[in-house]
Design an enzyme around this catalytic site. Structure first.
Site, PDB file in Angstrom:
ATOM      1  CB  THR A  23      -0.852   0.027   1.300  1.00  0.00           C
ATOM      2  OG1 THR A  23      -1.681  -1.118   1.308  1.00  0.00           O
ATOM      3  CG2 THR A  23      -1.721   1.273   1.385  1.00  0.00           C
TER       4      THR A  23
ATOM      5  NE  ARG B 148      -7.986  -8.446   2.614  1.00  0.00           N
ATOM      6  CZ  ARG B 148      -7.121  -7.442   2.756  1.00  0.00           C
ATOM      7  NH1 ARG B 148      -6.754  -6.716   1.733  1.00  0.00           N
ATOM      8  NH2 ARG B 148      -6.616  -7.163   3.939  1.00  0.00           N
TER       9      ARG B 148
ATOM     10  N   GLY C 243      -9.678  -4.813   1.637  1.00  0.00           N
ATOM     11  CA  GLY C 243      -9.087  -4.439   2.924  1.00  0.00           C
ATOM     12  C   GLY C 243      -9.551  -3.065   3.377  1.00  0.00           C
ATOM     13  CG  ASP C 244      -6.711  -0.892   5.648  1.00  0.00           C
ATOM     14  OD1 ASP C 244      -6.277  -1.837   4.948  1.00  0.00           O
ATOM     15  OD2 ASP C 244      -5.990   0.031   6.060  1.00  0.00           O
TER      16      ASP C 244
ATOM     17  CB  THR D 180       0.230   0.715   5.521  1.00  0.00           C
ATOM     18  OG1 THR D 180       0.662  -0.368   4.690  1.00  0.00           O
ATOM     19  CG2 THR D 180       1.312   1.051   6.505  1.00  0.00           C
ATOM     20  N   GLY D 181      -0.844  -2.060   6.489  1.00  0.00           N
ATOM     21  CA  GLY D 181      -0.739  -3.287   7.280  1.00  0.00           C
ATOM     22  C   GLY D 181      -2.011  -4.107   7.168  1.00  0.00           C
TER      23      GLY D 181
ATOM     24  N   GLY E  68      -5.264  -5.098   6.920  1.00  0.00           N
ATOM     25  CA  GLY E  68      -6.449  -4.271   6.736  1.00  0.00           C
ATOM     26  C   GLY E  68      -7.622  -4.643   7.628  1.00  0.00           C
TER      27      GLY E  68
HETATM   28  N1  ASP Z   1      -3.798  -2.433   4.246  1.00  0.00           N
HETATM   29  C1  ASP Z   1      -3.680  -3.199   3.048  1.00  0.00           C
HETATM   30  C2  ASP Z   1      -4.808  -4.203   2.998  1.00  0.00           C
HETATM   31  O1  ASP Z   1      -5.094  -4.816   4.009  1.00  0.00           O
HETATM   32  C3  ASP Z   1      -2.398  -3.948   2.894  1.00  0.00           C
HETATM   33  C4  ASP Z   1      -1.132  -3.237   3.256  1.00  0.00           C
HETATM   34  O2  ASP Z   1      -1.118  -2.085   3.665  1.00  0.00           O
HETATM   35  O3  ASP Z   1      -0.079  -3.876   3.108  1.00  0.00           O
HETATM   36  O4  ASP Z   1      -5.352  -4.427   1.937  1.00  0.00           O
END
Ligand code: ASP
Length: 341
Positions: A201, A229, A231-232, A252-253, A255
């Site tokens: 992201t 799917r 995510g956030d 980020t991370g 989601g």
């Molecule tokens: N936040 C993103 C998601 O969950 C992934 C990421 O930031 O690496 O889709």
């Protein structure tokens, strides 16, 4: 994107004079602020350059955050855009959102074969009565708006990872720590063998010379995710939130764990109640850790925030998250503080 670059520091020589001249010019034009742009991970350094070209010419923060992340969407070597990790069916599906200083916002999710989801999100914001379009409908809208249908262009590393994943064919990403998988299932965090965290992201926040904030977020989401799917990252309030009176935040991370705490919106609310950007991000990270209990050891989440005055801050669950900062006198990568050391 996974290789940490050396910090880039611009020379301080001549900066004071430049700032003094810049401040005078701004005062003459009725401008009030020194622009700032921040973005997630090391790819943010390149993205910030494009954003800075807009901001330093007294352009709008909204234009800056769109142009900035388009650089990352264009980069097939990276983990955002059409070259990124695919889902379990081998297809890249993209999520993005954008928000301006007046609570206008737009988002796309589960979008395929369009190079710049962030620009489609902006069109959703500016040209439709809606906030979010997904899947086929989002693609149809993009085509009607003149975007072209692109072939999928998996980067070499994404192709390799997907091939490896297919060999095992066990719904586990080869890039995910297998111990975590056994314990927590297929959505366990993407911790690389190098110890770094897989991330896909770019989120960007900018304050322009007029004192206005905007933000953008674009991603291919979690590698080898279940088809469908989301995510956030395309969810206003989770992956991104902007309140021009207070500040803005991107996430980020993992989601799923950002969504369950309405992460970015909650960070902005914490800033509204007086917390600094870093303290606000820390509060939400502590909330995620509290909720996840012992599973927090295996997930990475990071928040990055800016307040109305241009102060910035970040906090992550684990070490390894960094963000790129660009102002009139600084261009560098900053390592965020983390809950676990
Ligand atoms: N936040 C993103 C998601 O969950 C992934 C990421 O930031 O690496 O889709």
């Amino acid at each position: 994107m996974y290789n940490r670059r050396k910090f880039i520091q611009t020379s301080a020589l001549g900066i004071s004079a430049a700032i003094a001249t810049g401040n005078k010019a701004r005062a003459q034009e009725g401008l009030s602020k020194s622009p700032v742009v921040i973005s997630t991970w090391d790819a943010g350094l390149e993205a910030n350059k494009a954003a800075w070209a807009v901001l330093s010419a007294n352009g709008r923060a909204l234009d800056a955050v769109e142009r900035g992340v388009m650089v990352t969407e264009d980069s097939l070597s990276c983990c955002v855009g059409l070259g990124a990790n695919p889902d379990r069916d081998g297809l890249v599906t993209l999520d993005a959102c954008i928000m301006d200083e007046a609570f206008n916002c737009g988002a796309v999710a589960f979008l395929e074969r369009i190079k710049h989801p962030i620009s489609v999100a902006r069109r959703v914001m500016e040209k439709t009565p809606h906030v979010m379009l997904v899947g086929e409908g989002a693609q149809q809208f993009a085509l009607a708006e003149g975007f072209s249908l692109e072939p999928q262009q998996l980067s070499e590393s994404a192709q390799r990872s997907y091939r490896e994943w297919l060999q095992k064919s066990n719904y586990r990403s080869p890039r995910i720590n297998v111990e975590n998988q056994k314990e927590h299932g297929p959505f366990a965090p993407a911790k690389l063998s190098s110890g770094e965290w897989n991330h896909d992201t770019i989120g960007m926040l900018a304050l322009d010379a007029f004192g206005n904030l905007s933000g953008s977020c674009t991603t291919s989401g979690a590698g080898f995710k279940m088809r469908g799917r989301i995510g956030d990252s395309p969810i206003i309030g989770a992956g991104l939130y902007v309140d021009n009176e207070v500040g803005a935040c991107v996430a980020t991370g993992q989601g799923e764990d950002v969504i369950r705490v309405a992460g970015s919106s909650a960070v902005v609310e914490a800033m509204r109640s007086g917390k600094s950007p870093e303290a606000a991000c820390r509060q939400l990270i502590e909330r995620v850790v509290r909720i996840k209990k012992e599973k927090a050891k295996d997930i990475q989440v990071a928040f990055l925030a800016i307040d109305k005055k241009g102060a910035v801050g970040s906090f992550s669950i684990h070490p390894g998250f960094s963000y790129a900062l660009r102002t009139a006198d600084q261009e560098k990568l900053v390592v965020a503080k983390s809950y676990f050391k």
